[in-house]
Design a protein around this motif. Sequence first.
Motif, PDB file in Angstrom:
ATOM      1  N   LYS A 139       0.761  -1.139  -0.020  1.00  0.00           N
ATOM      2  CA  LYS A 139      -0.005   0.073   0.008  1.00  0.00           C
ATOM      3  C   LYS A 139       0.983   1.165  -0.122  1.00  0.00           C
ATOM      4  CE  LYS A 139      -3.857  -2.089   2.370  1.00  0.00           C
ATOM      5  NZ  LYS A 139      -4.737  -2.046   1.311  1.00  0.00           N
ATOM      6  N   ARG A 140       2.048   1.082   0.058  1.00  0.00           N
ATOM      7  CA  ARG A 140       2.978   2.198   0.198  1.00  0.00           C
ATOM      8  C   ARG A 140       3.825   2.188  -1.026  1.00  0.00           C
ATOM      9  NH1 ARG A 140      -0.651   2.986   2.874  1.00  0.00           N
ATOM     10  NH2 ARG A 140      -0.640   3.116   5.228  1.00  0.00           N
ATOM     11  N   GLY A 141       3.605   1.382  -1.632  1.00  0.00           N
ATOM     12  CA  GLY A 141       4.805   1.132  -2.847  1.00  0.00           C
ATOM     13  C   GLY A 141       5.867   0.508  -2.597  1.00  0.00           C
ATOM     14  N   VAL A 142       6.104  -0.369  -1.733  1.00  0.00           N
ATOM     15  CA  VAL A 142       7.497  -1.175  -1.344  1.00  0.00           C
ATOM     16  C   VAL A 142       6.842  -2.846  -1.079  1.00  0.00           C
ATOM     17  CG1 VAL A 142       8.759   1.019  -0.462  1.00  0.00           C
ATOM     18  CG2 VAL A 142       7.210  -0.534   1.247  1.00  0.00           C
ATOM     19  N   LEU A 143       8.044  -3.406  -0.574  1.00  0.00           N
ATOM     20  CA  LEU A 143       7.792  -4.679  -0.337  1.00  0.00           C
ATOM     21  C   LEU A 143       8.210  -5.074   1.147  1.00  0.00           C
ATOM     22  CD1 LEU A 143      10.737  -6.085  -0.610  1.00  0.00           C
ATOM     23  CD2 LEU A 143       9.968  -6.130  -3.026  1.00  0.00           C
ATOM     24  N   PRO A 144       7.939  -6.125   1.693  1.00  0.00           N
ATOM     25  CA  PRO A 144       8.329  -6.482   2.951  1.00  0.00           C
ATOM     26  C   PRO A 144       9.934  -6.557   3.062  1.00  0.00           C
ATOM     27  CG  PRO A 144       6.770  -7.785   2.641  1.00  0.00           C
ATOM     28  CD  PRO A 144       7.098  -7.245   1.394  1.00  0.00           C
ATOM     29  N   GLU A 145      10.449  -5.445   3.634  1.00  0.00           N
ATOM     30  CA  GLU A 145      12.046  -5.128   3.182  1.00  0.00           C
ATOM     31  C   GLU A 145      12.800  -5.704   4.440  1.00  0.00           C
ATOM     32  OE1 GLU A 145      10.601  -2.490   6.357  1.00  0.00           O
ATOM     33  OE2 GLU A 145      10.055  -2.204   4.049  1.00  0.00           O
ATOM     34  N   SER A 146      12.257  -6.294   5.295  1.00  0.00           N
ATOM     35  CA  SER A 146      13.020  -6.727   6.534  1.00  0.00           C
ATOM     36  C   SER A 146      13.072  -7.986   6.835  1.00  0.00           C
ATOM     37  CB  SER A 146      12.823  -5.626   7.534  1.00  0.00           C
ATOM     38  OG  SER A 146      13.121  -4.273   7.180  1.00  0.00           O
ATOM     39  N   GLY A 147      12.395  -8.935   6.210  1.00  0.00           N
ATOM     40  CA  GLY A 147      12.420 -10.317   6.464  1.00  0.00           C
ATOM     41  C   GLY A 147      10.898 -10.909   6.394  1.00  0.00           C
ATOM     42  N   GLY A 148       9.900  -9.899   6.159  1.00  0.00           N
ATOM     43  CA  GLY A 148       8.598 -10.484   6.023  1.00  0.00           C
ATOM     44  C   GLY A 148       8.403 -11.502   4.993  1.00  0.00           C
ATOM     45  N   THR A 149       9.088 -11.419   3.638  1.00  0.00           N
ATOM     46  CA  THR A 149       8.823 -12.446   2.887  1.00  0.00           C
ATOM     47  C   THR A 149       9.609 -13.735   2.996  1.00  0.00           C
ATOM     48  OG1 THR A 149      10.672 -11.470   1.457  1.00  0.00           O
ATOM     49  CG2 THR A 149       8.485 -10.724   0.727  1.00  0.00           C
ATOM     50  N   TRP A 150      10.404 -13.750   3.914  1.00  0.00           N
ATOM     51  CA  TRP A 150      11.013 -14.909   4.552  1.00  0.00           C
ATOM     52  C   TRP A 150      10.200 -15.595   5.522  1.00  0.00           C
ATOM     53  CZ3 TRP A 150      13.568 -17.229   8.544  1.00  0.00           C
ATOM     54  CH2 TRP A 150      14.634 -18.488   8.158  1.00  0.00           C
ATOM     55  N   PHE A 151       9.989 -14.779   6.680  1.00  0.00           N
ATOM     56  CA  PHE A 151       9.175 -15.270   7.706  1.00  0.00           C
ATOM     57  C   PHE A 151       7.706 -15.757   7.443  1.00  0.00           C
ATOM     58  CE2 PHE A 151      11.876 -12.084   9.823  1.00  0.00           C
ATOM     59  CZ  PHE A 151      12.837 -12.877  10.410  1.00  0.00           C
ATOM     60  N   LEU A 152       6.909 -14.898   6.669  1.00  0.00           N
ATOM     61  CA  LEU A 152       5.460 -15.127   6.629  1.00  0.00           C
ATOM     62  C   LEU A 152       5.328 -16.548   5.927  1.00  0.00           C
ATOM     63  CD1 LEU A 152       3.772 -11.908   5.973  1.00  0.00           C
ATOM     64  CD2 LEU A 152       3.480 -13.543   7.990  1.00  0.00           C
ATOM     65  N   PRO A 153       6.010 -16.859   4.853  1.00  0.00           N
ATOM     66  CA  PRO A 153       5.850 -18.437   4.118  1.00  0.00           C
ATOM     67  C   PRO A 153       6.231 -19.543   5.029  1.00  0.00           C
ATOM     68  CG  PRO A 153       6.659 -16.874   2.566  1.00  0.00           C
ATOM     69  CD  PRO A 153       6.751 -16.227   3.902  1.00  0.00           C
ATOM     70  N   ARG A 154       7.062 -19.347   5.920  1.00  0.00           N
ATOM     71  CA  ARG A 154       7.361 -20.548   6.890  1.00  0.00           C
ATOM     72  C   ARG A 154       6.504 -20.508   7.836  1.00  0.00           C
ATOM     73  NH1 ARG A 154      11.958 -18.819   4.154  1.00  0.00           N
ATOM     74  NH2 ARG A 154      13.601 -20.372   3.941  1.00  0.00           N
ATOM     75  N   MET A 155       5.967 -19.392   8.157  1.00  0.00           N
ATOM     76  CA  MET A 155       5.228 -19.488   9.540  1.00  0.00           C
ATOM     77  C   MET A 155       3.620 -19.816   9.119  1.00  0.00           C
ATOM     78  SD  MET A 155       5.973 -15.871  11.461  1.00  0.00           S
ATOM     79  CE  MET A 155       7.500 -15.679  12.348  1.00  0.00           C
ATOM     80  N   LEU A 156       3.002 -19.276   7.845  1.00  0.00           N
ATOM     81  CA  LEU A 156       2.006 -19.446   7.511  1.00  0.00           C
ATOM     82  C   LEU A 156       1.411 -20.543   6.408  1.00  0.00           C
ATOM     83  CD1 LEU A 156       0.602 -15.880   8.020  1.00  0.00           C
ATOM     84  CD2 LEU A 156       0.608 -17.629   9.538  1.00  0.00           C
TER      85      LEU A 156
END
Length: 263
Positions: A139-156
Motif C-alpha cells: 500500500k506504500r509502494g514497497v515490499l516487506p523489506e526486513s524479512g517478511g517475505t522470508w518469515f511469513l511463508p515459513r510461519m503460515l
Amino acid sequence: MSEDVTYEVSEGIATLTLNRPERMNTISGPMLDELTRLLVRAGEDRDVRVIVLTGTGRAFCAGLDLNAATKGEGIGSSSATFGATIDLRNTPPTVLHALDKPVIAALNGSAAGYGMDMALGCDIRVMAADAKLAAAFVKRGVLPESGGTWFLPRMLGWAKAAEIIFTGRTLGAEDCLKEGLVNEVVPTGEVASRARAIALEIAANAPMAVQGAKRLMRMGLDESFDTHVQHVYLQLLPLFQSADFKEGMASFLEKRPATFTGR
C-alpha cells in the motif's frame, strides 16, 4: 548515546525499548544504527540470557519514518544512499536473526511495516489485545523489506502469506493468535509483565543449552535431517563437559532448583 532506543539489564534480561512515542516509534536512520549496536551488545554480554524488545507509548513500531522520507530525509527519501554503501550484514533484521540468545517481542501496541517484520524476527511474541500487525508494504509502494517475505511463508504457508502480503492486510490480535503469528494475547497493561515472566522462565535454564537449541533450530531450516543430526551431536559434546550439565543432573537427583552459571 541516543535515547531513541533504551537499554536495561536486570535478572539476566536485556530490555531494548524503542523510545519515540511521539512518532509511534517509527524508525529513523540513527535508530537503525543504535538498535544494531544494542542487539550486538546484548548478544555479547555474558550476563544477558534473554532479550526483550518492546516500545514506549501506544505503538510497538509503526514502521519506517515516512514523515522524514517525504521531506527528503532519512530512509526511503530521494536523498538516501543505497547499494554498496549499506552493509546488509549489519542491519537489525540480520543481526536479530543471527542472535543465539532468545528474543521476545513485547508488542505493547501495533506493529506496521518494518515494525511487523522486526516482531516476526523475534522468537516469541506477546501481544496486547488492542494491538494489530499491519502488512501495509504494498500500500506504500514497497515490499516487506526486513524479512517478511522470508518469515511469513515459513510461519503460515505460501497461500496465507501471499494473501496477507499481496493485500497489505491488517490483522487484529485474535487473528494473529489464530494464525500462530503470536504466542499469547494479553490485556494491554499486562504485556510487559507477561513477557518478563516468560523471559525469567527461560533465563533460569542453562544458557548454553538454550542458545545451542536456538542455533540448531535456525540451522535446521535449511538442512536435511541426517545433516542436522550430525550438528546436534557435535553441539552435545561440549555441553556434556560443561559445569551446567553437571549442575542440571545434580539438581534433578537432589530434587532442587538448578543454579546455572553458563559454564
